[in-house]
Write an enzyme that holds these catalytic residues in place. Structure first.
Site, PDB file in Angstrom:
ATOM      1  N   GLU A  64      -3.475   7.852  -4.111  1.00 37.31           N
ATOM      2  CA  GLU A  64      -3.904   7.407  -5.443  1.00 37.31           C
ATOM      3  C   GLU A  64      -5.194   8.118  -5.844  1.00 37.31           C
ATOM      4  O   GLU A  64      -6.064   8.306  -4.988  1.00 37.31           O
ATOM      5  CB  GLU A  64      -4.113   5.887  -5.424  1.00 37.31           C
ATOM      6  CG  GLU A  64      -2.804   5.161  -5.186  1.00 37.31           C
ATOM      7  CD  GLU A  64      -2.960   3.648  -5.058  1.00 37.31           C
ATOM      8  OE1 GLU A  64      -4.071   3.124  -5.344  1.00 37.31           O
ATOM      9  OE2 GLU A  64      -1.994   2.998  -4.666  1.00 37.31           O
ATOM     10  N   HIS A  80      -1.250   0.799  -9.717  1.00 38.90           N
ATOM     11  CA  HIS A  80      -1.872  -0.187  -8.815  1.00 38.90           C
ATOM     12  C   HIS A  80      -2.478  -1.365  -9.593  1.00 38.90           C
ATOM     13  O   HIS A  80      -3.701  -1.593  -9.551  1.00 38.90           O
ATOM     14  CB  HIS A  80      -2.937   0.487  -7.938  1.00 38.90           C
ATOM     15  CG  HIS A  80      -3.207  -0.254  -6.662  1.00 38.90           C
ATOM     16  ND1 HIS A  80      -3.602   0.343  -5.495  1.00 38.90           N
ATOM     17  CD2 HIS A  80      -3.144  -1.579  -6.373  1.00 38.90           C
ATOM     18  CE1 HIS A  80      -3.775  -0.555  -4.551  1.00 38.90           C
ATOM     19  NE2 HIS A  80      -3.503  -1.740  -5.060  1.00 38.90           N
ATOM     20  N   ARG A  91       0.861  -1.180   0.000  1.00 43.34           N
ATOM     21  CA  ARG A  91       0.000   0.000   0.000  1.00 43.34           C
ATOM     22  C   ARG A  91       0.895   1.227   0.000  1.00 43.34           C
ATOM     23  O   ARG A  91       1.953   1.239   0.657  1.00 43.34           O
ATOM     24  CB  ARG A  91      -0.908   0.024   1.234  1.00 43.34           C
ATOM     25  CG  ARG A  91      -2.101  -0.915   1.172  1.00 43.34           C
ATOM     26  CD  ARG A  91      -3.140  -0.468   0.134  1.00 43.34           C
ATOM     27  NE  ARG A  91      -4.316  -1.308   0.115  1.00 43.34           N
ATOM     28  CZ  ARG A  91      -4.495  -2.353  -0.710  1.00 43.34           C
ATOM     29  NH1 ARG A  91      -3.576  -2.687  -1.583  1.00 43.34           N
ATOM     30  NH2 ARG A  91      -5.623  -3.034  -0.674  1.00 43.34           N
TER      31      ARG A  91
HETATM   32  C1  GLV Z   1      -5.047  -4.927  -4.080  1.00 41.97           C
HETATM   33  O1  GLV Z   1      -4.304  -4.012  -3.862  1.00 41.97           O
HETATM   34  C2  GLV Z   1      -5.602  -5.757  -3.056  1.00 41.97           C
HETATM   35  O2  GLV Z   1      -5.473  -5.445  -1.853  1.00 41.97           O
HETATM   36  O3  GLV Z   1      -6.217  -6.766  -3.412  1.00 41.97           O
END
Ligand code: GLV
Length: 326
Positions: free
Chosen positions: A267, A285, A238
């Protein structure tokens, strides 16, 4: 009467097919999803919510959802949801673990390789018409084979990354709050290290901790200062786990060699200082974004929601303590 479900934004259609047979579905079939100010009205009479990491599910929103029984997040991470607030109300929260482990680990390695061998930079160079001739030092990068990989956070994804490293003859060290079982260390050929030891020794550092209050800026200026000047940082966990400004400064000053980032602090914004740098690979992402995995994440979320709505134990609860109250 069928249970009422809200799906906040576009999902793969297989999930809607699953839900539509059993529920009355309010589906916001758009990429931008339901605007935060519209969510309270849309959630008011719903018993299930299928949401994504871009939806912020907080205490105030849950006040607007008196009938809600389940929040099925289409992600393995669930830092977008106020779990204690859901638990207090007896609402089950579910996620999508397991299915994305290998896809995400593949991608952590993609970023590691791309950052080390300057793939994105070389692509930009070629497209800009700058390639004049073969040169002995053109786009020279860093070797991967034989190097030391440091894994911060040895959960499912961290372990899958360690497995891939053995194919590159890498030495793998890891740090986690808890040391792994001896069999796991042996099977994966891992050595445990303190966080500082790992940062000092690793040629590559790949981050796989969840975002919690304890892991905010887990890699910041102090940690970057410990790393080798030739080291490469990869983050597929993250964004707020890494201090973006401190990283941009470290990359600019040559404190570390380069980085590969899939996730960002705010983001979809990316710190402008990072956008100026050639020695960082930036992607939006997408670590779990294979068609098969993203489809399965959507159907898993639908299955979790349906299970709770039909009085079954959902396969992937993150606050199982509320299940006794169902
Ligand atoms: C993506 O970032 C997830 O947490 O599945």
């Amino acid at each position: 009467m069928q249970p009422r479900v809200l799906v906040t934004r576009h999902v793969y259609p297989e999930a809607i097919e699953l839900l539509a047979g059993r529920c009355e579905v309010d589906y916001e079939d758009s990429a931008s999803g339901i605007a935060p100010h519209d969510l309270p009205a849309r959630i008011a009479d719903r018993q299930a919510l299928v949401c994504q990491l871009t939806d912020h599910i907080d205490d105030a929103l849950l006040d607007a959802a008196p009938d809600l029984k389940v929040i099925a997040n289409v992600a393995v991470g669930f830092d977008n949801i106020d779990i204690p607030a859901a638990t207090r109300r007896g609402i089950v929260v579910t996620n999508t673990p397991g299915v994305l482990t290998n896809t995400t680990a593949d991608f952590a390695f993609t970023l590691l390789l791309a950052a080390a061998r300057r793939v994105a930079e070389a692509d930009r160079f070629l497209r800009a018409g700058l390639w004049q001739q073969w040169q002995i030092n053109l786009m020279s990068g860093h070797d991967i084979h034989g190097q030391t990989l440091g894994i911060l956070g040895l959960g499912r994804i961290g372990q899958a990354v360690a497995r891939r490293a053995s194919g590159f003859d890498m030495r793998v060290i890891y740090h986690d709050t808890q040391r792994a079982a001896q069999e796991v260390e042996q099977e994966l050929g891992l050595n445990y290290a303190s966080k500082e030891e790992l940062l000092r020794a690793a040629d590559f550092v790949s981050v796989h901790v969840p975002l919690t209050d304890d892991t905010h800026h887990y890699v910041g200026a102090d940690e970057l200062a410990l790393m080798k000047s030739t080291a490469i940082l990869v983050n597929t966990s993250r964004g707020p786990v890494v201090d973006e400004l401190a990283l941009a400064d470290a990359l600019h000053a040559g404190l570390i060699a380069s980085a590969g980032l899939d996730v960002f602090e705010n983001e979809p914004e990316v710190h402008p200082a990072l956008l100026q740098l050639d020695n960082v690979v930036l992607v939006p992402h997408i670590a779990s974004a294979s068609i098969a995995t993203r489809t399965r994440m959507c159907t898993m979320a639908a299955e979790n929601a349906i299970a709770v709505l039909t009085g079954q134990r959902p396969p992937n609860p993150v606050n199982p303590e509320v299940l006794g109250k169902l």
